[in-house]
Enzyme design. Structure first.
Site, PDB file in Angstrom:
ATOM      1  N   ASP A 213      41.586  43.095  39.949  1.00 21.80           N
ATOM      2  CA  ASP A 213      42.427  42.150  40.654  1.00 21.80           C
ATOM      3  C   ASP A 213      41.777  42.318  42.375  1.00 21.80           C
ATOM      4  O   ASP A 213      41.596  43.680  42.531  1.00 21.80           O
ATOM      5  CB  ASP A 213      43.953  42.210  40.804  1.00 21.80           C
ATOM      6  CG  ASP A 213      44.424  41.174  41.822  1.00 21.80           C
ATOM      7  OD1 ASP A 213      44.344  39.934  41.512  1.00 21.80           O
ATOM      8  OD2 ASP A 213      45.121  41.620  42.643  1.00 21.80           O
ATOM      9  N   GLU A 267      37.359  40.504  40.039  1.00 19.42           N
ATOM     10  CA  GLU A 267      37.586  39.308  40.725  1.00 19.42           C
ATOM     11  C   GLU A 267      36.995  39.455  42.188  1.00 19.42           C
ATOM     12  O   GLU A 267      37.469  40.271  42.990  1.00 19.42           O
ATOM     13  CB  GLU A 267      39.377  39.080  40.961  1.00 19.42           C
ATOM     14  CG  GLU A 267      39.461  37.824  41.586  1.00 19.42           C
ATOM     15  CD  GLU A 267      40.843  37.711  42.204  1.00 19.42           C
ATOM     16  OE1 GLU A 267      41.200  36.645  42.587  1.00 19.42           O
ATOM     17  OE2 GLU A 267      41.368  38.820  42.584  1.00 19.42           O
TER      18      GLU A 267
HETATM   19  C1  NOJ Z   1      44.491  37.370  42.802  1.00 20.01           C
HETATM   20  C2  NOJ Z   1      45.305  37.072  41.646  1.00 20.01           C
HETATM   21  O1  NOJ Z   1      44.510  36.151  40.789  1.00 20.01           O
HETATM   22  C3  NOJ Z   1      46.311  36.248  42.444  1.00 20.01           C
HETATM   23  O2  NOJ Z   1      47.188  35.504  41.494  1.00 20.01           O
HETATM   24  C4  NOJ Z   1      47.274  37.366  43.405  1.00 20.01           C
HETATM   25  O3  NOJ Z   1      48.405  36.688  43.980  1.00 20.01           O
HETATM   26  C5  NOJ Z   1      46.339  38.071  44.501  1.00 20.01           C
HETATM   27  N1  NOJ Z   1      45.171  38.383  43.613  1.00 20.01           N
HETATM   28  C6  NOJ Z   1      47.023  39.348  44.817  1.00 20.01           C
HETATM   29  O4  NOJ Z   1      47.250  40.271  43.896  1.00 20.01           O
END
Ligand code: NOJ
Ligand code: CA
Length: 570
Positions: A213, A267
């Site tokens: 993430d 991500e």
């Molecule tokens: C990316 C995640 O996909 C999202 O849902 C989240 O709110 C943020 N990162 C913070 O962790």
């Protein structure tokens, strides 16, 4: 000595992730087994045959750990167990094993940028005085202003407002997301050691990889310098800082050290394709989500450019591109592509825009077949295969997303793409829960009966049937071993490419139908073909029945480009 004699799988099976189809499971909305209205691991286990039949290679689970749910589970209190509302650790282990028996690997979500404000480390930090060791694991700072009454700097939270909140004793702490998600200090050895332990913990439980993430945000400029609009890439105070690569090299060594190497998926939201590709160097992450493609408007020029730019950026680092049309953070494709302006994926930009769902559905079908035909791996977010639209009328008192709450209701947030799936029946909960009376954590619309899995399974023209067929044909790799893509000259309103000697994918964005080559046999089409021509907003996969023919346009009949430049076109 052969791979088999060494007791290892041959190289091509080890690299399963290079062209995998990964299905994203948002557990709380997938299936509820115990009747409390919240999806759970038992609900996933019951429905694994559905996923295996769909034809996916791996399942990525959004965070399934204990969490106060300030941000739908991205605020974790314990990275080594399962939220009791949805199951237990041993159940997760069974799920991982059962999925693997059905041919599907498991990927878990790791959140290294921040923890929950209820995490023991942060509770400890709050209970300890300014300057104490417990606070060093986070970003605690005195405030600015005569009395320290102002945030230490001007950094803004991605969810809106200042990125700083004040602790009871007057110090401020950093949170790039909600105040309930304090950022970890990646200068601290405990933070490194803890996450390496977490990776090992899940690898030992059989997960095949991790989705990381906010992977480009972990490292901050310790001087807390302000954001500058003219900053060079890599010079942002908290995005894409060079030291990040050391973290991922370390993680890669851990992943590669496992009996069967594990996969790291980042991500990484970065506009610069070359900076993005640096994360995919051979000793760092295996793949990262291609958000440029996801956010691309439904227009042939930008889409072709996005595909080409992804392929060109990935090639030098020998990483496969990924193709993503949706996830739990963005507007559902059927709604997005149904808007007059398809150029933004994010709800906040599109409040109150008129939407034509029929057009959106047609384009989402065409986009799905396009994505499935591209070289690399593909992600499918649950419900995408059902063509679920964004739910736009969730009552304010039922909304959960901190984006909605922190914007004072201006930004509708992401709840609309997180609504529980419809499985069967003609009214909520549509088989999502065995308890007909259950109050679901997010309400389902009352007109979703035709979108249920049961209804769509019976209809060869449904979105689900298209996904099933497309994924099954994709498994057969009609392009052979040809990973390369060759653009075909079909004019500006068309995206057309060949892979291998016999496969082509053609997408017509323009109003004028496109004449298909005579020797080619359609394998799958996203909407009905008109005789031998391809209508607007339709994708077709073609297979050459003889090796004498080519996929070139039919002479004189396909000058789609000029026709469309005249009128309103699409
Ligand atoms: C990316 C995640 O996909 C999202 O849902 C989240 O709110 C943020 N990162 C913070 O962790
Ligand atoms: Ca449940």
């Amino acid at each position: 000595m052969s791979a088999a004699l060494l007791g290892r799988e041959p190289e091509h099976t080890l690299a399963w992730w290079r062209d995998a189809v990964v299905y994203q499971v948002y557990v709380r909305s997938f299936g509820d087994a115990n009747g409390d209205g919240i999806g759970d691991l038992a609900g996933v286990r019951e429905r694994l045959p559905y996923l295996a039949a769909l034809g996916v290679d791996a399942l990525w689970f959004n965070p399934w750990y204990p969490s106060p749910l300030a941000d739908a589970g991205y605020d974790i209190t314990d990275y080594r167990s399962i939220d009791p509302v949805i199951g237990t650790l041993s159940e997760a282990e069974r799920l991982i094993a059962e999925a693997r028996e059905l041919g599907m690997r498991t990927i878990v979500d790791i959140v290294p940028n921040h923890v929950s404000s209820q995490h023991p480390w942060f509770r400890d930090a709050l209970a300890s005085p300014p300057g104490s060791a417990a606070r060093e694991r986070f970003w605690f700072r005195p405030g600015a202003g005569a009395m320290g009454e102002l945030p230490p700097n001007g950094w803004q939270s991605i969810f809106g407002g200042s990125a700083w909140s004040r602790a009871g004793d007057g110090e401020w702490y950093l949170h790039l997301f909600a105040p309930e998600q304090p950022d970890l200090n990646w200068e601290h050895p405990d933070v490194w050691a803890e996450h390496e332990g977490i990776l090992r913990f899940w690898f030992e439980r059989g997960v095949a990889g991790v989705r990381i993430d906010s992977a480009a945000l972990l490292v901050k400029d310790p001087r807390l310098s302000e954001e500058r609009p003219d900053a060079e890439p890599g010079d942002h105070p908290f995005v894409d800082r060079d030291q990040l690569h050391e973290i991922y090299r370390r993680w890669r060594a851990i992943a590669d050290g496992c009996d069967e190497p594990r996969v790291l998926i980042g991500e990484v939201w970065l506009p610069d394709a070359d900076r993005f590709a640096r994360y995919l160097r051979p000793d760092e992450l295996h793949t990262a989500f291609n958000f440029d493609f996801l956010a691309c408007p439904w227009e042939p020029g930008p889409m072709r450019a996005s595909i080409q730019s992804a392929l060109s950026a990935h090639a030098p680092v020998d990483a496969p591109a990924t193709w993503v049309l949706s996830n739990h953070d963005v507007t559902r494709p059927v709604t997005r592509y149904g808007r007059a302006d398809t150029s933004f994926a994010f709800e906040s930009k599109r409040v109150g825009t008129p939407t034509d769902l029929n057009r959106g559905r047609r384009r989402a079908r065409a986009a799905a077949l396009l994505a499935m035909a591209l070289p690399g791996s593909m992600y499918i977010y649950q419900g995408e295969e059902l063509g679920l639209p964004e739910v736009e009328d969730i009552p304010p008192d039922r909304r959960q997303d901190p984006m909605w709450l922190r914007s004072g209701g201006v930004d509708p947030g992401r709840d609309g793409c997180r609504v529980p799936l419809p499985w069967s029946g003609d009214k909520p909960p549509y088989g999502f829960s065995p308890n007909e009376q259950a109050e679901l954590w997010l309400e389902q619309p009352t007109d979703w009966s035709p979108l249920s899995v049961a209804a769509q399974s019976a209809d060869p023209g449904s979105m689900l049937s298209l996904y099933r067929t497309g994924l099954h044909v994709r498994r057969e790799a009609p392009w052979g071993s040809g990973a390369e893509l060759r653009w075909l000259p079909y004019g500006e309103q068309v995206i057309a490419f060949a892979r291998g000697d016999r496969f082509a994918c053609i997408v017509n964005f323009g109003r004028e139908p496109v004449e298909l080559p005579r020797d080619a046999m359609p394998l799958v089409a996203s909407s009905e073909l008109r005789g031998s021509s391809l209508p607007q907003d339709t994708t077709v996969w073609l297979y050459l029945s003889t090796n004498r023919a080519t996929f070139e346009p039919e002479p004189n009949r396909t000058d789609n480009h000029n026709e469309n430049d005249r009128g309103e076109g699409r």
